[in-house]
Write an enzyme that holds these catalytic residues in place. Structure first.
Site, PDB file in Angstrom:
ATOM      1  N   ASP A   8       0.917  -1.230  -0.090  1.00  0.00           N
ATOM      2  CA  ASP A   8       0.105  -0.026   0.136  1.00  0.00           C
ATOM      3  C   ASP A   8       0.982   1.204  -0.136  1.00  0.00           C
ATOM      4  O   ASP A   8       2.300   1.006   0.319  1.00  0.00           O
ATOM      5  CB  ASP A   8      -0.843  -0.007   1.285  1.00  0.00           C
ATOM      6  CG  ASP A   8      -1.463   1.345   1.432  1.00  0.00           C
ATOM      7  OD1 ASP A   8      -2.118   1.815   0.594  1.00  0.00           O
ATOM      8  OD2 ASP A   8      -1.679   1.678   2.504  1.00  0.00           O
ATOM      9  N   SER A  35     -10.977  10.277   3.223  1.00  0.00           N
ATOM     10  CA  SER A  35     -11.805  10.219   2.314  1.00  0.00           C
ATOM     11  C   SER A  35     -12.173   8.688   2.473  1.00  0.00           C
ATOM     12  O   SER A  35     -11.679   7.958   3.169  1.00  0.00           O
ATOM     13  CB  SER A  35     -11.118  10.684   0.921  1.00  0.00           C
ATOM     14  OG  SER A  35     -10.078   9.797   0.760  1.00  0.00           O
ATOM     15  N   ASP A  74      -0.152   5.214   1.343  1.00  0.00           N
ATOM     16  CA  ASP A  74      -0.197   6.035   2.426  1.00  0.00           C
ATOM     17  C   ASP A  74       0.131   5.247   3.695  1.00  0.00           C
ATOM     18  O   ASP A  74      -0.712   4.488   3.760  1.00  0.00           O
ATOM     19  CB  ASP A  74      -1.449   6.595   2.463  1.00  0.00           C
ATOM     20  CG  ASP A  74      -1.706   7.783   1.479  1.00  0.00           C
ATOM     21  OD1 ASP A  74      -0.433   8.233   1.025  1.00  0.00           O
ATOM     22  OD2 ASP A  74      -2.678   8.275   1.097  1.00  0.00           O
ATOM     23  N   ARG A  93      -5.483  17.617   7.556  1.00  0.00           N
ATOM     24  CA  ARG A  93      -6.009  16.386   7.442  1.00  0.00           C
ATOM     25  C   ARG A  93      -5.880  15.603   8.690  1.00  0.00           C
ATOM     26  O   ARG A  93      -6.531  14.837   9.074  1.00  0.00           O
ATOM     27  CB  ARG A  93      -5.124  15.567   6.388  1.00  0.00           C
ATOM     28  CG  ARG A  93      -5.309  16.238   4.865  1.00  0.00           C
ATOM     29  CD  ARG A  93      -4.158  15.590   4.146  1.00  0.00           C
ATOM     30  NE  ARG A  93      -4.549  16.026   2.590  1.00  0.00           N
ATOM     31  CZ  ARG A  93      -5.087  15.244   1.726  1.00  0.00           C
ATOM     32  NH1 ARG A  93      -5.268  14.039   1.998  1.00  0.00           N
ATOM     33  NH2 ARG A  93      -5.163  15.676   0.548  1.00  0.00           N
TER      34      ARG A  93
END
Length: 268
Positions: free
Chosen positions: A24, A194, A26, A156
């Site tokens: 992955d 998100s 992030d 964020r």
């Protein structure tokens, strides 16, 4: 990665046979939406001399170039396999593979209906701040952000803490599932701000079909697929591939932990 121009053994000649490490992006290879460290890139280069490496992320290729590549080095040269948008946009040894289209699958009318619902829902969410780009259209999916993808790094972090307490994304996903039960869609929460929306089956396991086809290209049959990800819980965007019977899942919570596990597994 200084070693980007060095010569790696062909896939069929890697010392650790029939093995690939998939990562992955992030919070696995990089801090969320930030660049990979030189130490991480050096480790990946060393690993690539031992076995095949690839990444699979929900974001589009442009964002992955920003995080993993450099202005002078294309990200598709740094990995054997690059799977953007869960593999719906894919590269093998720098060359593009077949892609798939979300809008072509869903249809314009259904897409507009869902987007209109999302915009109304977002307008009624009360969160500390709102910025821009609440819905990002990608080739193989859409990404929905209650705060907006234009939020700063600090914003964020703050939204992520707020979301952990108030379950903004979790409630949003539940509302979409209730509203569109017959659309055949999967809703997958990832990153800090998100969640992704894509056809059921187009999660990160989608990329595994490209690895299965490798046997027809080079003769390599990837029987050992290590996957490293942070959102491996049910509902997270790494869950399906982490739990898939074809992979060996490694749950990590930071790039530092990824490096530690890789060094231990492969004696680097």
């Amino acid at each position: 990665m200084a070693q980007a121009s060095s010569v790696y053994p062909p896939l069929e000649d890697r010392p650790i046979k029939e093995t690939i490490c998939l990562f992955d992006v992030d919070e696995t290879l990089t801090p969320a939406r930030r660049a990979a460290s030189p130490q991480m890139l050096q480790l990946l280069s060393a690993l690539r001399h031992k076995c095949a490496i690839g990444y699979v992320g929900g974001s589009d290729l442009i964002k992955q170039q920003e995080q993993l590549g450099t202005p002078a080095i294309n990200v598709t040269t740094l990995f054997d396999f690059c799977f953007a948008e869960n593999g719906l946009t894919a590269f093998r040894l720098g060359q593009p593979l077949a892609s798939a289209s979300f809008i072509g699958w869903l249809g314009e009318d259904k897409y507009k209906h869902m987007v209109n619902f999302c915009l109304r829902y977002i307008s009624e969410i009360d969160c500390p701040v709102k910025r821009g780009t609440f819905i990002e259209f990608r080739n193989g999916m859409i990404n929905i952000s209650p705060i907006g993808r234009n939020a700063t790094v600090q914003e964020r972090h703050e939204f992520n803490k707020f979301d952990e307490e108030h379950k903004i994304r979790e409630k949003f996903v539940a509302a979409l599932k209730e509203k569109f039960p017959d659309f055949g869609l999967t809703f997958s929460i990832g990153g800090q701000i998100s969640f992704d929306v894509f056809p059921t089956g187009w999660d990160k396991t989608y990329c595994l079909q490209h690895l299965e086809h490798e046997k027809e290209i080079s003769g390599v049959d990837y029987k050992t697929i290590h996957f490293f990800g942070d959102k491996t819980h049910k509902g997270g965007n790494d869950y399906e591939i982490y739990e898939d019977s074809r992979t060996i899942g490694h749950a990590v919570d930071s790039p530092e932990e990824t490096m530690k596990v890789v060094k231990e597994l492969f004696a680097l």
